[in-house]
Design an enzyme around this catalytic site. Structure first.
Site, PDB file in Angstrom:
ATOM      1  N   ASN A   1      -4.430   1.120   3.507  1.00  0.00           N
ATOM      2  CA  ASN A   1      -3.521   0.019   3.804  1.00  0.00           C
ATOM      3  C   ASN A   1      -4.228  -1.300   4.055  1.00  0.00           C
ATOM      4  O   ASN A   1      -3.654  -2.365   3.845  1.00  0.00           O
ATOM      5  CB  ASN A   1      -2.656   0.369   5.016  1.00  0.00           C
ATOM      6  CG  ASN A   1      -3.479   0.865   6.194  1.00  0.00           C
ATOM      7  OD1 ASN A   1      -4.121   1.915   6.110  1.00  0.00           O
ATOM      8  ND2 ASN A   1      -3.474   0.136   7.290  1.00  0.00           N
TER       9      ASN A   1
ATOM     10  N   THR B   1      21.492  14.638  11.538  1.00  0.00           N
ATOM     11  CA  THR B   1      22.421  14.243  10.483  1.00  0.00           C
ATOM     12  C   THR B   1      21.819  13.148   9.614  1.00  0.00           C
ATOM     13  O   THR B   1      21.389  12.106  10.112  1.00  0.00           O
ATOM     14  CB  THR B   1      23.737  13.739  11.102  1.00  0.00           C
ATOM     15  OG1 THR B   1      24.299  14.760  11.914  1.00  0.00           O
ATOM     16  CG2 THR B   1      24.730  13.349  10.016  1.00  0.00           C
TER      17      THR B   1
ATOM     18  N   CYS C   1      -9.183  -9.759  18.886  1.00  0.00           N
ATOM     19  CA  CYS C   1      -9.923 -10.417  19.971  1.00  0.00           C
ATOM     20  C   CYS C   1      -9.400  -9.918  21.312  1.00  0.00           C
ATOM     21  O   CYS C   1      -8.198 -10.014  21.598  1.00  0.00           O
ATOM     22  CB  CYS C   1      -9.753 -11.935  19.871  1.00  0.00           C
ATOM     23  SG  CYS C   1     -10.689 -12.835  21.119  1.00  0.00           S
TER      24      CYS C   1
END
Length: 372
Positions: A151, A237, A322
């Site tokens: 990614n 569901t 950071c």
């Protein structure tokens, strides 16, 4: 000043076709797909039509597709679902060190339950060596999990070669394809995988929907127990709205797979950066075996977060963080052996179907100003 979105690897907008497929379902098909009456029938049809479209993209059987709430749940279901079928037998899993946290964190959880995990290293381009997978396999190995494409840097793994190793040893192979589905081919038999995860919001569907491909013959323990939905593999569901969205996203994806236009635009972007900054900009990831939309670069001696802060109208992601004045490299760049002075200046630009040449030119102009 117009905003520019170059963070498609983080999340994509909902495609117009997907929105159009969802709209009628906001009012109709409100019944429970599991109900046996007229109100549930349209919802059941919508769910199963969507399942067929996902299966078509992956070139698998419809009964091998399990809908989930997203890529994270799909990864968790693959890892934990196989682990809990071990019945307290010794358990060993192999993963690459640059997996998404949705894979690494479940592995750390399994370690707390007694599993042993081998984290396979990558080279400087972010590639896994199939021989390292081979060497890591033991008699207790119950799963190998290597993402299809990273990614952050976009490096595409040799999944088919890893699958050959896995088959030789009778070990199932799972691959996180959240970033690759809809960008490069993800036909499961070509890849040789036994389980594969996809996420809707990486492929122009909404957040909150994904799927796990489970090859016939692979038995998993559900993470969510209940009334036996999804052939007993994931209770709850089903949402006709969200499954239809994912199905439509998969249906419209093929023309965009290995899209030449996006790849060319990404390469022009890189050429323009090199022309503007010379050796002050460095490419992270494999130069060729990379997602067609992903450009991860480092501005040497600078901090990626500071650069993006100086051009707030451009949406992109940094490769460092950071904390209390200290710069921490992303685990991916660190695992690739990227030097701190290079890695701290990393920015991931990820292009999408809506990216224009004007936006690329505008981003380069903003970078020149931010780095002046």
């Amino acid at each position: 000043m117009a905003t520019i979105y170059l963070d498609y690897n983080a999340s994509t907008p909902i495609a117009p076709e997907v929105g159009a497929a969802m709209r009628p379902l906001l009012e109709d098909a409100f019944g429970n797909p599991s109900s046996g009456h007229w109100a549930g029938a349209p919802a059941k049809v919508a769910v199963e039509n969507a399942r067929g479209k996902v299966a078509a993209l992956l070139s698998c059987h419809t009964d091998e597709v399990v809908f989930t709430s997203g890529g994270s749940e799909a990864n968790n279901l693959a890892l934990k679902g196989l682990f809990f079928r071990r019945n307290d037998r010794p358990s060993h899993v192999i993963v690459s060190v640059i997996e998404h946290p949705a894979t690494l964190e479940p592995c750390r959880f399994l370690e707390r339950l007694g599993a042993r995990v081998t984290y396979v290293r990558v080279d400087g381009a972010g590639l896994v060596d199939p021989d390292d997978i081979r060497k890591a396999i033991t008699k207790d190995t119950f799963l190998i999990s290597v993402m299809h494409a990273n990614n952050e840097v976009g490096t595409i793994q040799p999944i088919a070669e890893i699958a050959k190793v896995a088959r030789e040893h009778g070990v199932p192979l799972h691959s996180d394809a959240a970033q690759s589905a809809g960008k490069i081919p993800t036909r499961v038999d070509d890849l040789g995988v036994d389980l594969l995860s996809i996420a809707g919001h990486k492929a122009y569907a909404p957040k909150g929907i994904g799927a796990l491909y489970i090859r016939r013959g692979i038995d998993i323990e559900p993470l969510v127990h209940g009334a036996g939905h999804e052939s007993g593999r994931r209770a709850g569901t089903e949402s006709a709205l969200l499954t239809a969205a994912l199905g439509t996203a998969c249906e419209i994806a093929p023309p965009w797979i290995d899209a030449t236009g996006i790849r060319q635009l990404r390469d022009v972007f890189w050429e323009n950066l090199r022309a503007a900054f010379g050796d002050r900009v460095v490419l992270n990831g494999h130069p060729v075996l990379r997602l067609p939309n992903t450009l991860n670069v480092s501005f040497v001696g600078r901090v990626g977060a500071d650069i993006l802060a100086a051009m707030p109208d451009v949406a992109a992601s940094t490769g460092s963080a950071c904390h209390s004045g200290e710069i921490a490299l992303s685990p991916v760049l660190k695992a690739m052996g990227v030097a701190p002075e290079i890695g701290m200046g990393a920015i991931r630009f990820s292009l999408g179907r809506g990216t224009t040449p004007e936006e690329i030119d505008g981003t380069v102009d903003r970078l020149k100003w931010a780095l002046a």
